[in-house]
Motif scaffolding. Sequence first.
Motif, mmCIF file in Angstrom:
data_model
loop_
_atom_site.group_PDB
_atom_site.id
_atom_site.type_symbol
_atom_site.label_atom_id
_atom_site.label_comp_id
_atom_site.label_asym_id
_atom_site.label_seq_id
_atom_site.Cartn_x
_atom_site.Cartn_y
_atom_site.Cartn_z
ATOM 1 N N LEU A 306 4.190 37.200 -34.234
ATOM 2 C CA LEU A 306 5.348 36.261 -34.156
ATOM 3 C C LEU A 306 6.753 36.742 -34.447
ATOM 4 C CD1 LEU A 306 3.275 33.377 -35.261
ATOM 5 C CD2 LEU A 306 4.095 33.542 -33.100
ATOM 6 N N ALA A 326 1.578 37.843 -29.666
ATOM 7 C CA ALA A 326 0.521 37.062 -30.540
ATOM 8 C C ALA A 326 -0.702 36.980 -29.737
ATOM 9 C CB ALA A 326 0.995 35.554 -30.423
ATOM 10 N N ARG A 327 -0.781 36.918 -28.488
ATOM 11 C CA ARG A 327 -2.046 36.876 -27.495
ATOM 12 C C ARG A 327 -2.676 38.211 -27.909
ATOM 13 N NH1 ARG A 327 -2.723 33.905 -22.011
ATOM 14 N NH2 ARG A 327 -2.035 32.363 -23.414
ATOM 15 N N LYS A 330 -4.493 38.126 -31.096
ATOM 16 C CA LYS A 330 -5.731 37.174 -31.091
ATOM 17 C C LYS A 330 -6.897 37.968 -30.269
ATOM 18 C CE LYS A 330 -3.505 32.690 -31.064
ATOM 19 N NZ LYS A 330 -4.304 32.252 -32.430
ATOM 20 N N ARG A 344 3.250 24.783 -36.678
ATOM 21 C CA ARG A 344 2.713 26.050 -35.931
ATOM 22 C C ARG A 344 1.153 25.691 -35.383
ATOM 23 N NH1 ARG A 344 5.996 30.113 -33.972
ATOM 24 N NH2 ARG A 344 7.249 31.032 -35.752
ATOM 25 N N GLU A 347 -1.165 21.144 -31.972
ATOM 26 C CA GLU A 347 -0.421 20.362 -31.123
ATOM 27 C C GLU A 347 -0.748 18.783 -31.444
ATOM 28 O OE1 GLU A 347 1.893 20.637 -28.593
ATOM 29 O OE2 GLU A 347 1.731 22.970 -28.444
ATOM 30 N N PHE A 350 -1.887 16.534 -28.945
ATOM 31 C CA PHE A 350 -3.204 17.029 -27.786
ATOM 32 C C PHE A 350 -4.275 16.208 -28.416
ATOM 33 C CE2 PHE A 350 -2.207 21.187 -25.652
ATOM 34 C CZ PHE A 350 -1.067 20.561 -24.959
ATOM 35 N N PHE A 358 -7.067 25.851 -28.444
ATOM 36 C CA PHE A 358 -5.591 26.493 -28.331
ATOM 37 C C PHE A 358 -5.424 27.785 -28.827
ATOM 38 C CE2 PHE A 358 -0.992 25.368 -30.323
ATOM 39 C CZ PHE A 358 -0.527 25.558 -28.985
ATOM 40 N N THR B 221 -5.079 25.772 -16.868
ATOM 41 C CA THR B 221 -4.682 26.547 -17.975
ATOM 42 C C THR B 221 -3.040 26.530 -17.988
ATOM 43 O OG1 THR B 221 -4.614 28.708 -17.016
ATOM 44 C CG2 THR B 221 -6.746 27.979 -18.318
ATOM 45 N N TYR B 224 -2.027 23.213 -19.032
ATOM 46 C CA TYR B 224 -2.261 23.080 -20.462
ATOM 47 C C TYR B 224 -1.108 23.659 -21.207
ATOM 48 C CZ TYR B 224 -4.791 24.043 -24.641
ATOM 49 O OH TYR B 224 -5.258 24.043 -26.097
ATOM 50 N N GLU B 225 -0.600 24.939 -20.737
ATOM 51 C CA GLU B 225 0.295 25.600 -21.686
ATOM 52 C C GLU B 225 1.659 25.220 -21.408
ATOM 53 O OE1 GLU B 225 0.101 29.756 -20.334
ATOM 54 O OE2 GLU B 225 -1.828 30.022 -21.595
ATOM 55 N N ALA B 228 1.719 22.116 -23.773
ATOM 56 C CA ALA B 228 1.690 22.654 -25.336
ATOM 57 C C ALA B 228 3.280 22.811 -25.349
ATOM 58 C CB ALA B 228 0.934 23.816 -25.281
ATOM 59 N N VAL B 229 3.995 23.727 -24.510
ATOM 60 C CA VAL B 229 5.173 23.927 -24.718
ATOM 61 C C VAL B 229 6.186 22.928 -25.074
ATOM 62 C CG1 VAL B 229 7.499 25.177 -23.685
ATOM 63 C CG2 VAL B 229 5.176 26.407 -23.735
ATOM 64 N N ASN B 232 5.310 21.075 -28.533
ATOM 65 C CA ASN B 232 5.503 21.761 -29.812
ATOM 66 C C ASN B 232 5.636 23.353 -29.176
ATOM 67 O OD1 ASN B 232 5.626 22.934 -32.269
ATOM 68 N ND2 ASN B 232 3.885 21.886 -32.821
ATOM 69 N N LYS B 234 6.793 25.620 -30.994
ATOM 70 C CA LYS B 234 6.670 26.747 -32.107
ATOM 71 C C LYS B 234 5.088 26.927 -31.985
ATOM 72 C CE LYS B 234 10.080 27.654 -34.924
ATOM 73 N NZ LYS B 234 10.330 28.864 -35.412
ATOM 74 N N ALA B 235 4.459 25.800 -31.903
ATOM 75 C CA ALA B 235 2.916 25.959 -31.878
ATOM 76 C C ALA B 235 2.464 26.655 -30.838
ATOM 77 C CB ALA B 235 2.124 24.531 -31.862
ATOM 78 N N ALA B 236 3.012 26.577 -29.587
ATOM 79 C CA ALA B 236 2.600 27.259 -28.424
ATOM 80 C C ALA B 236 2.707 28.752 -28.471
ATOM 81 C CB ALA B 236 3.434 26.710 -27.190
ATOM 82 N N GLU B 237 3.968 28.993 -29.169
ATOM 83 C CA GLU B 237 4.286 30.311 -29.627
ATOM 84 C C GLU B 237 3.182 31.054 -30.329
ATOM 85 O OE1 GLU B 237 7.615 30.968 -32.074
ATOM 86 O OE2 GLU B 237 7.937 33.042 -31.300
ATOM 87 N N TYR B 238 2.837 30.380 -31.402
ATOM 88 C CA TYR B 238 1.728 30.722 -32.303
ATOM 89 C C TYR B 238 0.460 31.086 -31.464
ATOM 90 C CZ TYR B 238 -2.488 29.518 -35.050
ATOM 91 O OH TYR B 238 -3.635 29.545 -35.608
ATOM 92 N N ALA B 239 0.134 30.127 -30.747
ATOM 93 C CA ALA B 239 -1.261 30.114 -29.898
ATOM 94 C C ALA B 239 -1.031 31.440 -28.856
ATOM 95 C CB ALA B 239 -1.435 28.952 -29.134
ATOM 96 N N GLY B 240 0.017 32.262 -28.596
ATOM 97 C CA GLY B 240 0.042 33.336 -27.871
ATOM 98 C C GLY B 240 0.550 32.923 -26.415
ATOM 99 N N ILE B 241 1.128 31.607 -26.356
ATOM 100 C CA ILE B 241 1.643 31.327 -25.007
ATOM 101 C C ILE B 241 3.138 31.916 -24.845
ATOM 102 C CG2 ILE B 241 2.450 29.061 -23.675
ATOM 103 C CD1 ILE B 241 0.038 27.583 -25.063
#
Lengths: 517, 356
Positions: A306, A326-327, A330, A344, A347, A350, A358, B221, B224-225, B228-229, B232, B234-241
């Motif tokens: 990140l 990040a991906r 993972k 972070r 969601e 969701f 996620f 997907t 979904y992405e 997510a963007v 949030n 910030k969370a999307a970035e965290y999840a590798g999007i």
Amino acid sequence: MQPILEMRHISKRFPGVLASDNVNISLFPGEILAIIGENGAGKSTLMNILFGLYQPDEGQIFIKGEPVKILNPNQAIAHGIGMVHQHFMLVSPFTVAENIVLGAEPRRGLSLDINKAKKAVSEVSHRYGLRVKPEATIEELPVGVQQRVEILKILYRGAEIIVLDEPTAVLNPQEIKELYAIMQNLTSQGKSIIFITHKLNEVTNISQRVTVMRRGKVMGTVATKDTSPAELANLMVGRQVLLQVQKNPTEVGNTVLAVKDLVTQDLTGEKLLDRVSFEIRAGEILGVAGVEGNGQTELVEVLTGLRRAHSGSVHLNGAEITNFTARQVKERKVGHIPEDRQKRGLELDFTVQENLIFGFHYKPPFAKHGLLNKQGIAQHADRMIEEFDIRTPNSETITRSLSGGNHQKVIIAREMHQEPDLLIASQPSRGVDIGAIEFIHRRIVAHRDAGKAVLLISPELSEVLSLSDRVAVIYEGQIMGIMNSSEVTEEQLGLMMAGIRPENYHPLEERSPVHGR
Amino acid sequence: MADKERKASGLREILVPLGATGLGLVVGAVIIMTIGENPLRAYAALFYGAFGSLDRILGTLTRATPIIITGLAVALPFKAGLFNIGVEGQMLMGALAAAVVGSSFRGLPMLVHLPLAIVAAMVGGGLWAFIPAWLKARRGIHEVINTIMMNFIANAVLAYLVVEVLRTPGEMIPKTPPILSSAVLARFGDSIPGITARLNMGFVLALLAAVALYYLLWRTTTGYEIRAVGLNPKAAEYAGIDVPRRIMLAMVLSGLLAGLAGAERILGFGRTLFLGFSPGFGFEGIAVALLGRNHPVGILLAALLFGALSSGGMRLSFATDVPSDIIVVLQATIIFFVAADQIVRAIIFPKKKGVA
């Protein structure tokens, strides 16, 4: 002595939930009353009733023996009740003085009399020994001082009864000490304080009496000196809690994570991480201790893709992963429990099942050729909810409506389901109740016992010490030292957290540990 | 308790737009009364004008078609947290492309020519959206400002090209050459006698677009992405999007839809492009998306309502003394109440005290 505040037989019902169930509390003048309970025990509901945000269905509130009706916060303030919320209600670009008088401004004609405001503010801050500069703007102040401004704000409005809602959650150990001193000073001047928390050690440190709540009910009120953390914990969760984590020695294996001379800078070129090096081996938990804001966040961000490293390297199982996305990180089986789960980790809008995939949502069995597999996602969610004991009506519930502890369980379930070779857990027990903390700790230790590596970051020394095999201390972006947790004392760690390296420190007499347990 | 609020909010999702519509009609009734007309008579005329015969119903659907598509075009980037004010400009560029391709290539079979013209329109809209999308994703320039500016540029480009370059010789008003028969979207009126409404296959394309958007957002997907963007980043970035890429994609897909709206107007409805063919369908799309809560089904219903108001408005001004301007007032009032949903909530749920 007559209580300054009494809440008698308070009940409050929300659709399907009895949030307050015949609750009785009393507060005496000059007293600090702690109210403890897990998340969702009804502490906040009770305080919102006191502050006029909710109306009780049954029961009555008495102030100095007189029955009162509190229909809104303004009436609460008029009755001398002041509340410091967990999340501050300050206007960042405004000055301290402007914030304190906001809503009750001294005026000259139509305009704000700023000099009068400043005078009034310094008067109040003098009287209660709360030092702040009235001219400073909020955004330039550290959190501890911002909290002081919040307290001054309610004192300025003439509060006699002060409610502090989890005031220590945002503070570092030094600031917590200062807050305790402020609280004691306030009570010595006749103010009465209700102190809401779910940390047991804080209760024993500061309060005179403790009221324990569980599921909307008062489980008991006891004098602090007559009780013990273990007894309080039992009252809170209704069963025996293992405060000490049971941990057996394990064989450590190969190096899983190797970090070498890692440097990262902010935009101005200041080093946020300065030549950070360490290794974690399979079957080992490495704890990183340190006061928040010393580079922990940045370290985790660099490791998880990140944030970019400016120099240095990160190797996972022998392969370089420096500055992977990040991906990509993972994909190499690194699990990450982020420090801020709302910002972070989730969601919030969701559903639970959407959150449980996620970051893995693009892979089978959750998706194929870019199409989501509803059935696979739902089955996975049901399995995770069962295995990780996530308390949710069903997997299609919107995540926001779950409690903090269950939010964290959703993240842990998601990050651990692929059995990552490396688990990075950043403040995994922040803001969750004791029952969930215990669960989380057991999970982390089980992960290590299964021969995986764990990097644990936490400002709570007791958490780091009880879980880790080795402890690294971080200070201003540098690792001050790495030691076996069985051989290190809290005093040594405290000094290192304050920036003193072990080799050039000489024990002084009467030096107390930086952070009490 | 928060859980219960959630459950109730699903119901409110529908009730708030309905309530806003009802309140809008009430305000409209008051205004009609001050003009000295009977609001019931006026609304009856409005309803008759919109649904009084098969031809009128088809007319309403015709009017709803472009704003279904532009509504969808606004909703998609909104799900990614973006406000695409530039649907109008993107639609104009799509229309331009449709007009050029549709009037050229004489001799191409319909099977090739029509799809080519539609795709050209969509690409035109998509390219026009790509510029602000890139500026937003890679340079952080706010998309609201960008897209508004792009609207002005689109207008100017269109005016220049239609007046100076593409103008059909010998025509009084500047318009592009007629669309060739191999590139038109068939009108239903051609096969049903007595129908004057210009409802065309573009309506079917609009319905397909609504289905496609639903499918994209909740079944893929990518969707979904995007969601997510939007909720949030910030969370999307965290999840590798890859957040910037998703932002660009949502914006460009929106541009493709906007272009499709242009194709329907040119290939199906007008069969030529003249300046001012759009009374602001792109902006109406914003209102439709807002009223439809950015959900494809909601957008269909909202577009139908707005289409009915517009097509019934003419009848209203013939049959009564109420000027058709009342339609604009009604639309504006409805949107006002949707935006000020707290007012609507307070009126619909008066007793729910303490539950925010």
